[in-house]
Every structure is written in structure tokens, then in C-alpha cells.
Enzyme design. Structure first.
Site, PDB file in Angstrom:
ATOM      1  N   CYS A   1      12.225 -21.226 -10.390  1.00  0.00           N
ATOM      2  CA  CYS A   1      12.523 -19.900 -11.002  1.00  0.00           C
ATOM      3  C   CYS A   1      11.183 -19.346 -11.352  1.00  0.00           C
ATOM      4  O   CYS A   1      10.941 -17.976 -11.016  1.00  0.00           O
ATOM      5  CB  CYS A   1      13.025 -20.185 -12.320  1.00  0.00           C
ATOM      6  SG  CYS A   1      14.838 -20.371 -12.094  1.00  0.00           S
TER       7      CYS A   1
ATOM      8  N   CYS B   1      15.183 -51.065 -20.747  1.00  0.00           N
ATOM      9  CA  CYS B   1      14.776 -50.053 -21.653  1.00  0.00           C
ATOM     10  C   CYS B   1      15.801 -48.994 -22.395  1.00  0.00           C
ATOM     11  O   CYS B   1      15.486 -48.538 -23.316  1.00  0.00           O
ATOM     12  CB  CYS B   1      13.883 -49.033 -20.576  1.00  0.00           C
ATOM     13  SG  CYS B   1      12.608 -49.923 -19.530  1.00  0.00           S
TER      14      CYS B   1
ATOM     15  N   CYS C   1      17.104 -12.492 -16.311  1.00  0.00           N
ATOM     16  CA  CYS C   1      18.275 -12.902 -15.100  1.00  0.00           C
ATOM     17  C   CYS C   1      19.586 -13.455 -16.011  1.00  0.00           C
ATOM     18  O   CYS C   1      20.543 -13.195 -15.599  1.00  0.00           O
ATOM     19  CB  CYS C   1      17.528 -14.003 -14.184  1.00  0.00           C
ATOM     20  SG  CYS C   1      16.888 -13.125 -12.929  1.00  0.00           S
ATOM     21  N   HIS C   2      19.285 -14.623 -16.648  1.00  0.00           N
ATOM     22  CA  HIS C   2      20.256 -15.578 -17.415  1.00  0.00           C
ATOM     23  C   HIS C   2      20.976 -14.966 -18.524  1.00  0.00           C
ATOM     24  O   HIS C   2      21.560 -16.057 -19.013  1.00  0.00           O
ATOM     25  CB  HIS C   2      19.839 -16.868 -17.125  1.00  0.00           C
ATOM     26  CG  HIS C   2      19.432 -17.554 -15.975  1.00  0.00           C
ATOM     27  ND1 HIS C   2      20.279 -17.262 -14.710  1.00  0.00           N
ATOM     28  CD2 HIS C   2      18.115 -17.509 -15.142  1.00  0.00           C
ATOM     29  CE1 HIS C   2      19.736 -17.811 -13.523  1.00  0.00           C
ATOM     30  NE2 HIS C   2      18.565 -17.840 -13.827  1.00  0.00           N
TER      31      HIS C   2
END
Lengths: 109, 283
Positions: free
Chosen positions: B244, B95, B194-195
Site C-alpha cells: 500500500c 512456544c 482509500c479505506h
């Protein structure tokens, strides 16, 4: 004095009838059914815009307010069920409003 | 005065419209500049090391973990999965091609035929089904082992997600971007809170990582996921997305559902140019 006793007896009879009337639980059940219908509609509406909060009915939530309300009603505790449905209603409506308010969210830098 | 107001309002509207319609390339440039200015002195590729690029003491702990990395045995398991033939005699190579190191950098990508974002995990299970095998679970176990092996083989190659100039692909990218910046859950927090805006700050004992470089180390070995009942420590990116969302008290979406696939598309695009360093170790 006889009249007073008769009146007192009548009052007791009326109160007794009132206490044993099946109206009260039935109305709680009706209240619950209406609240459940409303809450479920509010949850579906929140979910339709991706705004559902964690503790409403997610299987891994420890709270699962909606299933817990249904359980409580099954056990005949309509007061508890109605309290839980209040939370569901609030959270679902807040989740929907939040998603709508965030419709145009983007970077703030 | 009226002219001034009109001018200011028009400028504001144009600025808003420009922001709303910014191209993926512009988004990437803004995103990078933001982090470069926020963390001056940190080399671009270092962002792939997450919080360990931002905090010296955490970095020391991480470096000691990397001496005997706990994910190593799962890379080996992944290699075994890759090499073991299916019941029909074929293998994953039928594949994905024989060269395992070329697989991971192709993902995620936009598939015009199906009009959707295709992920590595999605194609792993597609391959299994096409060969009469039972698909793996989406978040941990064999799918993460194989992903760890393919990530390990691709280490050092650069993330290079392409968002084609196709309205549907651009919409998927925009949906992922919107997901990233939209607040959700009872705690009313976005991924970006947050990030992006609080990256480098502490949340209890943890240092919040920067979103730049987030996707390079997945699948990840998290010490938290190695605890009893949570699995062997290894998990996919969508497992982390779910975690999260759960933490901000939003109902997580299904792993490999449209929401997380589109998020992965945007999120990985934002790390274009950074080296793949999967699997990573995190607390």
C-alpha cells in the site's frame, strides 16, 4: 586589413583557449558534489520523520533517483546527475514538509 | 459578540483536544459508527469479507473462488510446519501451547517487558531462534503458511486486542493511529483516504475495502501475489502494508519494524469484535 586579420586571429585564439580550459567540467563536478551533499542531507531529514518518498533511493524502485544520479556522475554525465539531484532535492523537501504538515493527522469523522 | 467568539473558540479548542485525546474505546465506537452509517444494512461481521461485503458482483466471483479455495494447500503446508519437530525435538507447540486454535487470537498484543507490540510473525521467528532454527522471511513463504494454518484453526473466534492503560502502550496505539490517518508519499494519500473516506468506491477495476474488518483475513491469498515471480499468492499483513505504501509512492517501512507493528496494533484493535476468517482470498 592586416590589423583586421590580426584582431580576428586574436579573437580566435582567445575563444580557443576558453574552449580548452579545464574550468568547465571541474565546475560541473563541483556543482554536482555540492548538490549531492545537499540532496543527501535533505533525504536524511525526510527519512528522520518517516517522510521519504518511494523513488528517491528505495532498492525496489524502478527510478532510484539518488543512486542513478551517483551512477551518472561516475560515468561523467554531470548534467544528467544534476537533473536527477534536482528531483531528489524536491522530493526529499516535499516529503519532509508533508510529514510535518501531517504531524497531527487524525480521523475526519 | 466578543463573548460569543470566545465561547465558539473555546468550544472548538475543546472539541479538537477531545478528538486528539480520545481513548481507544472511543475511537473504536466512532470508527464502527462511521462504517455502519456509511454502509447501512451490512452486518458487522460481514466487513471481514472486505470488498465482497460491499459489491454484489465481486461477491459472486469471490464465492465461486471459495468453493475450491486456492489457499487450502498452504493451510496444509502450515499444519505440516506446525507439526514438524525442530532439530532439538521441540516444536512450535513448545512456544505457543498445544492448542493451535488458541494462538492467533492472542495477537497482536502489548508486551510490557519489552515495551513493544508483539505480532504473531514476530513470535514465530522468536520461537525458531530460541530453538536454534533459522528464522523465516517476514512477508511470504513459510511464515505465511504457518500463519494461514493458525488463522484457519482460529476461524470464528473474535478479534480482541487489548490496549492496556500503560502510557507506552497507549503511545504505540497512538503512533499506529497516526500512521493510519497521515498522508504520505508522492500521491499524498493516507491509509484512511482509500479505506475510510473512499471505501466502497472503485479504483480502476477494484473496489476499495473498508478498514473495518481489514485484519481478520490475514495472511491473505491474493491472486496478484500468485503471479510469476511474486510468490505463491500468500502474504502477511506487513507485506500488504508495504504494498500500500509503495502504491502511494512512499518508501515502505521494514516488515515487522516498529511503524508497521504499531499500525497493526491500532488497525487490528479497530476490528475488535469481528470474527477471524483467515486466510482470506482477494483479487
Amino acid at each position: 586589413m592586416k590589423k583586421l586579420i590580426a584582431a580576428f586571429g586574436l579573437a580566435l585564439f582567445i575563444t580557443g583557449c576558453n574552449a580548452t580550459t579545464p574550468d568547465k567540467p571541474a565546475s560541473k563536478q563541483a556543482q554536482y558534489e555540492a548538490a549531492l551533499k545537499n540532496a543527501q542531507a535533505a533525504v536524511d531529514k525526510a527519512a528522520s520523520v518517516g517522510g521519504e518518498w518511494r523513488d528517491i533511493r528505495w532498492k525496489k524502485s524502478k527510478k532510484k533517483y539518488l543512486p542513478s544520479a551517483i551512477e551518472a556522475a561516475k560515468a561523467g554525465d554531470y548534467d544528467k546527475a544534476l537533473k536527477l539531484l534536482d528531483i531528489v532535492q524536491f522530493q526529499a523537501e516535499a516529503g519532509y514538509k508533508q510529514a510535518m504538515a501531517q504531524k497531527n493527522a487524525g480521523p475526519r469523522f | 459578540m466578543k463573548k460569543m467568539l470566545t465561547l465558539l473558540l473555546s468550544a472548538g479548542l475543546v472539541a479538537t483536544a477531545t478528538q486528539a485525546m480520545s481513548s481507544p474505546k472511543e475511537d473504536l465506537a466512532h470508527f464502527r459508527t462511521y462504517f455502519e452509517q456509511r454502509f447501512p444494512g451490512i452486518q458487522l461481521n460481514e466487513f471481514g469479507n472486505g470488498p465482497y461485503a460491499l459489491d454484489a458482483s465481486k461477491r459472486l466471483q469471490w464465492e465461486s473462488m471459495e468453493e475450491f479455495p486456492p489457499y487450502e494447500e498452504y493451510v496444509d503446508k502450515g499444519r505440516e510446519i506446525w507439526e514438524t519437530p525442530f532439530k532439538n525435538g521441540k516444536s512450535f507447540a513448545s512456544c505457543f501451547g498445544k492448542d493451535a486454535s488458541k494462538v492467533r487470537p492472542k495477537y497482536p498484543h502489548w508486551d510490557k517487558a519489552s515495551s513493544k507490540v508483539v505480532t504473531l510473525e514476530g513470535d514465530i521467528n522468536k520461537c525458531l531462534k530460541a530453538n536454534g532454527e533459522k528464522p523465516f522471511g517476514w512477508k511470504k513463504g513459510k511464515i505465511a503458511h504457518l500463519g494461514a494454518f493458525l488463522g484457519y484453526e482460529a476461524r470464528g473466534q473474535k478479534t480482541n486486542v487489548v490496549v492496556p492503560n500503560d502510557p507506552k502502550a497507549l503511545q504505540a496505539y497512538e503512533d499506529g493511529k497516526h500512521f493510519f490517518y497521515a498522508k504520505r508519499g508522492q500521491l499524498n494519500m493516507a491509509c484512511a483516504d482509500c479505506h475510510v473516506y473512499y471505501a466502497g468506491q472503485r479504483i480502476r477495476g477494484n473496489v476499495l475495502s473498508a478498514a473495518l474488518g481489514h485484519t481478520t483475513h490475514f495472511p491473505v491469498y491474493r491472486a496478484k501475489w500468485a503471479k510469476k515471480g511474486k510468490g505463491d499468492g500468500l502474504g502477511t499483513l506487513h507485506r500488504r502494508y508495504g504494498g500500500c505504501n509503495k502504491q502511494v509512492r512512499a518508501r515502505p517501512f521494514k516488515a515487522q519494524g516498529k511503524e508497521y507493528r504499531n499500525l497493526e496494533f491500532f488497525h487490528t484493535y479497530m476490528s475488535n469484535g469481528l470474527e477471524i476468517n483467515a486466510p482470506g482470498y482477494r483479487e
